[in-house]
Design an enzyme around this catalytic site. Structure first.
Site, short mmCIF file in Angstrom:
data_model
loop_
_atom_site.label_atom_id
_atom_site.label_comp_id
_atom_site.label_asym_id
_atom_site.label_seq_id
_atom_site.Cartn_x
_atom_site.Cartn_y
_atom_site.Cartn_z
N GLN A 1 -7.63 -2.29 4.89
CA GLN A 1 -6.40 -1.06 3.31
C GLN A 1 -7.10 -0.54 2.29
O GLN A 1 -7.10 0.14 1.98
CB GLN A 1 -5.78 -1.91 3.35
CG GLN A 1 -4.66 -1.81 2.60
CD GLN A 1 -3.01 -2.08 2.77
OE1 GLN A 1 -2.57 -2.24 3.34
NE2 GLN A 1 -3.18 -2.70 0.85
N TYR B 1 -9.57 -5.62 13.98
CA TYR B 1 -8.59 -5.34 11.92
C TYR B 1 -8.99 -6.34 11.48
O TYR B 1 -8.78 -7.44 11.12
CB TYR B 1 -6.97 -4.68 12.54
CG TYR B 1 -6.43 -4.25 11.07
CD1 TYR B 1 -6.82 -3.12 10.78
CD2 TYR B 1 -5.97 -5.19 11.02
CE1 TYR B 1 -6.12 -2.28 9.55
CE2 TYR B 1 -5.15 -4.82 9.23
CZ TYR B 1 -5.32 -3.56 8.93
OH TYR B 1 -5.32 -3.25 7.68
N LYS C 1 -16.41 26.50 -30.84
CA LYS C 1 -16.85 26.35 -29.87
C LYS C 1 -16.32 27.01 -28.66
O LYS C 1 -14.66 26.32 -28.54
CB LYS C 1 -17.63 25.21 -29.87
CG LYS C 1 -18.10 23.92 -30.87
CD LYS C 1 -19.18 23.80 -30.24
CE LYS C 1 -19.19 22.19 -29.40
NZ LYS C 1 -20.48 22.49 -28.41
N GLU D 1 -18.82 20.31 -16.47
CA GLU D 1 -19.02 19.17 -16.33
C GLU D 1 -17.81 17.87 -16.20
O GLU D 1 -18.55 16.86 -15.20
CB GLU D 1 -19.23 18.79 -19.00
CG GLU D 1 -20.04 19.84 -19.30
CD GLU D 1 -19.85 19.59 -20.77
OE1 GLU D 1 -20.61 19.30 -21.25
OE2 GLU D 1 -18.70 19.52 -20.64
N THR E 1 -39.07 25.82 -11.57
CA THR E 1 -39.76 24.56 -11.07
C THR E 1 -39.53 23.68 -12.32
O THR E 1 -39.81 25.09 -13.50
CB THR E 1 -40.68 24.73 -10.19
OG1 THR E 1 -41.66 25.22 -10.87
CG2 THR E 1 -40.66 25.59 -9.20
N ASN F 1 -16.63 25.52 -24.92
CA ASN F 1 -17.28 24.80 -23.94
C ASN F 1 -16.96 24.24 -22.97
O ASN F 1 -15.79 24.95 -22.69
CB ASN F 1 -16.63 22.79 -24.32
CG ASN F 1 -17.37 22.64 -26.03
OD1 ASN F 1 -18.29 23.01 -26.46
ND2 ASN F 1 -15.79 22.12 -27.01
N ASN G 1 -1.92 -1.44 13.37
CA ASN G 1 -3.20 -1.87 13.43
C ASN G 1 -4.09 -0.01 14.26
O ASN G 1 -4.43 0.90 13.70
CB ASN G 1 -4.23 -2.44 14.31
CG ASN G 1 -4.00 -3.33 13.23
OD1 ASN G 1 -3.47 -3.10 12.47
ND2 ASN G 1 -4.25 -4.51 13.91
N SER H 1 0.41 -1.71 -0.45
CA SER H 1 -0.03 -0.36 -0.22
C SER H 1 1.12 1.38 0.00
O SER H 1 0.57 2.27 0.04
CB SER H 1 -1.03 -0.38 0.93
OG SER H 1 -0.43 -0.17 2.45
N LYS I 1 -9.00 3.09 2.06
CA LYS I 1 -7.22 4.95 1.48
C LYS I 1 -7.77 5.66 0.62
O LYS I 1 -7.56 6.74 0.05
CB LYS I 1 -5.94 4.04 1.78
CG LYS I 1 -5.54 3.57 2.43
CD LYS I 1 -4.95 4.50 3.70
CE LYS I 1 -4.88 3.13 4.84
NZ LYS I 1 -5.78 1.87 5.54
N1 ARG Z 1 -1.74 -0.84 5.22
C1 ARG Z 1 -2.68 -1.01 6.31
C2 ARG Z 1 -3.87 -0.36 6.25
O1 ARG Z 1 -3.95 0.11 5.80
C3 ARG Z 1 -2.06 -0.58 7.56
C4 ARG Z 1 -2.14 -1.90 8.75
C5 ARG Z 1 -1.14 -2.80 8.95
N2 ARG Z 1 -1.64 -3.80 10.04
C6 ARG Z 1 -1.50 -5.48 9.11
N3 ARG Z 1 -1.58 -6.00 10.46
N4 ARG Z 1 -1.36 -6.20 7.96
O2 ARG Z 1 -4.83 -1.10 6.36
#
Ligand code: ARG
Length: 465
Positions: free
Chosen positions: A334, A329, A295, A302, A157, A297, A112, A25, A337
């Site tokens: 993940q 968790y 044109k 949009e 309206t 635009n 976590n 990530s 994000k």
């Molecule tokens: N990349 C993880 C997330 O966004 C971070 C936490 C990872 N924790 C784990 N126990 N693998 O949630």
């Protein structure tokens, strides 16, 4: 080759290359780097308070973290793609600076706890930034409304001409919508609370007092005291690592802002067509056609309207990810994000540009003036006039309806009718009154329920933050 990980002792085999890339990530969660460094700094303070680091170790770790922070701020920071996530990346950068001592940084800590801390802080900071952008938009609407405060235009309206309204009432409508959005973001920011000390889920073996002292010191030193009135020690560790309702709440507020932006964009697109021709949009925010030379635009507007799919999708995406996750968790989380960053960044861009565009809109007063001559726009005011003369509303409604119909059939404007013809619809109708009533100033001034005759009172001065 994968960088040094935060785990691995129990594994005999290396992680599969494709799986590593799949689960990585860092390519997006590097956006949390600043807040992850905050977490680490507070954690180092707590370890010191708890006697798990001596003063010199704590100082060296903090200096290394500071150094990484500088790297980040000077934009030299490129996420290391061989790291699993930003937490690992920062750990490795600290290790490069202090060597073996870095092994103590993650003492009794879990990602976590870090990830939720980082995301909350991110939402808080971006929330404050969005407030300043909303403020800019509010003042642009104020500016445009005041610039054309003497203009009257048709209100609609069902996209059908309805009654005349003042232009300030029109811009004031969007002002009210975005002012409510401002309140929503403001409340969100005010109630944000950031916890530390959940461990992986069960809490941490580091004493509560050490964490609270560490947090206090950090907030004092960085001047970040304002972060949520309730920034404090974790209340429930399971809830803290398991919950992302703050992300969903933020995405929900952003979806409402997007809905308002999209409606406003639609109105502006419509009003800038040749068919309406009320608005002349600034060229800086329009594009041309590669084939048709004439044109201009309204592409920005949009694209704003088009972004709505993405912004609503982001909200649905996280809502769905969270549905049915067992406590606490889970790695599924993940997936919050990218939708979060996507909505925040999109809304910020849109707000920034739309505030500039609005200031440069020009009204085609000639065209608007012609349109407000349309007699149908005053049918309601004629009815109101009769009602104040004592005619029952239903009777007045019917008489004016018949009058308009007659005018259309005969091709004679109501304003051009004689007293005799007018009186055949209702005895109170006279040529003189009709002339007086069927004009925009009268129509707008006759709306006594509004804060002021010109309906300017919606436009409160923009709020300072
Ligand atoms: N990349 C993880 C997330 O966004 C971070 C936490 C990872 N924790 C784990 N126990 N693998 O949630």
């Amino acid at each position: 080759m994968a960088a040094k990980k935060l785990w691995g002792g129990r594994f005999k085999k290396n992680i599969d290359k494709d799986f590593f890339n799949f689960q990585r990530s860092v390519q997006y969660d590097y956006k949390l780097a600043e807040y992850d460094i905050y977490h680490s700094t507070i954690h180092v303070n707590a370890l010191k308070e708890a006697g798990l680091l001596n003063s010199q170790e704590a100082r060296r770790l903090r200096a290394a973290l500071n150094d990484v922070f500088k790297e980040l701020k000077e934009v030299k920071f490129k996420p290391n793609l061989s790291c699993e996530d930003i937490h690992t990346d920062i750990q490795n950068r600290v290790e490069k600076r202090v060597g073996k001592l870095a092994q103590k940084l993650h003492t009794l800590r879990s990602r976590n706890d870090q990830v939720v801390f980082d995301e909350k802080w991110y939402c808080y900071k971006e929330g404050i930034y969005i407030l300043s952008l909303l403020n800019m938009l509010l003042s642009s609407l104020n500016y445009l409304g005041s610039k054309y405060k003497n203009v009257f235009l048709p209100g609609y309206t069902h996209t059908q001409r309805a009654q005349v309204v003042s232009f300030m009432n029109y811009t004031g409508a969007f002002f009210c919508m975005f002012e409510r959005d401002f309140e929503r973001v403001d409340n969100f920011v005010k109630k944000s609370s950031i916890y530390i000390g959940s461990g992986a889920l069960a809490g941490s073996a580091i004493p509560r007092a050490a964490y609270s002292e560490a947090m206090k010191k950090f907030l004092e030193k960085t001047g970040a005291q304002s972060i949520g009135s309730k920034s404090t020690m974790v209340r429930n560790s399971l809830d803290n690592v398991a919950s992302r309702d703050f992300v969903i709440e933020f995405l929900n507020i952003l979806a409402l802002i997007q809905m308002h932006l999209s409606r406003m964009a639609e109105d502006f697109i419509l009003y800038s067509t040749k068919e309406f021709a009320f608005f002349d949009l600034p060229e800086e925010f329009c594009t041309g056609s590669s084939l048709m030379p004439h044109k201009k635009n309204p592409d920005f507007l949009e694209l704003v309207r088009g972004n709505t799919g993405k912004i609503y999708g982001n909200l649905m995406s996280v809502l769905t990810t969270m549905k049915g996750l067992p406590l606490t968790y889970n790695r599924d989380m993940q997936m919050d994000k990218e939708p979060l960053f996507s909505s925040v960044e999109t809304i910020e861009e849109e707000l920034k540009i739309v505030a500039k565009l609005i200031r440069q809109i020009k009204l085609n007063k000639g065209k608007i003036h012609k349109v407000v001559e349309d007699q149908e726009l005053y049918a309601t005011e004629l009815t109101e006039f009769l009602v104040y003369k004592g005619v029952a509303f239903a009777k007045a409604h019917e008489a004016v309806g018949k009058l308009i119909r007659y005018s259309e059939d005969e091709g004679v404007k109501v304003k051009d009718m004689s007293d005799k013809v007018l009186k055949s619809f209702n005895k109170h109708l006279t040529h003189k009154d009709v002339i007086r009533i069927m004009n925009p100033e009268y129509a707008v001034a006759s709306k006594k329920s509004l804060p002021s005759p010109k309906v300017t009172a919606f436009l409160k001065p923009s709020r300072k933050k």
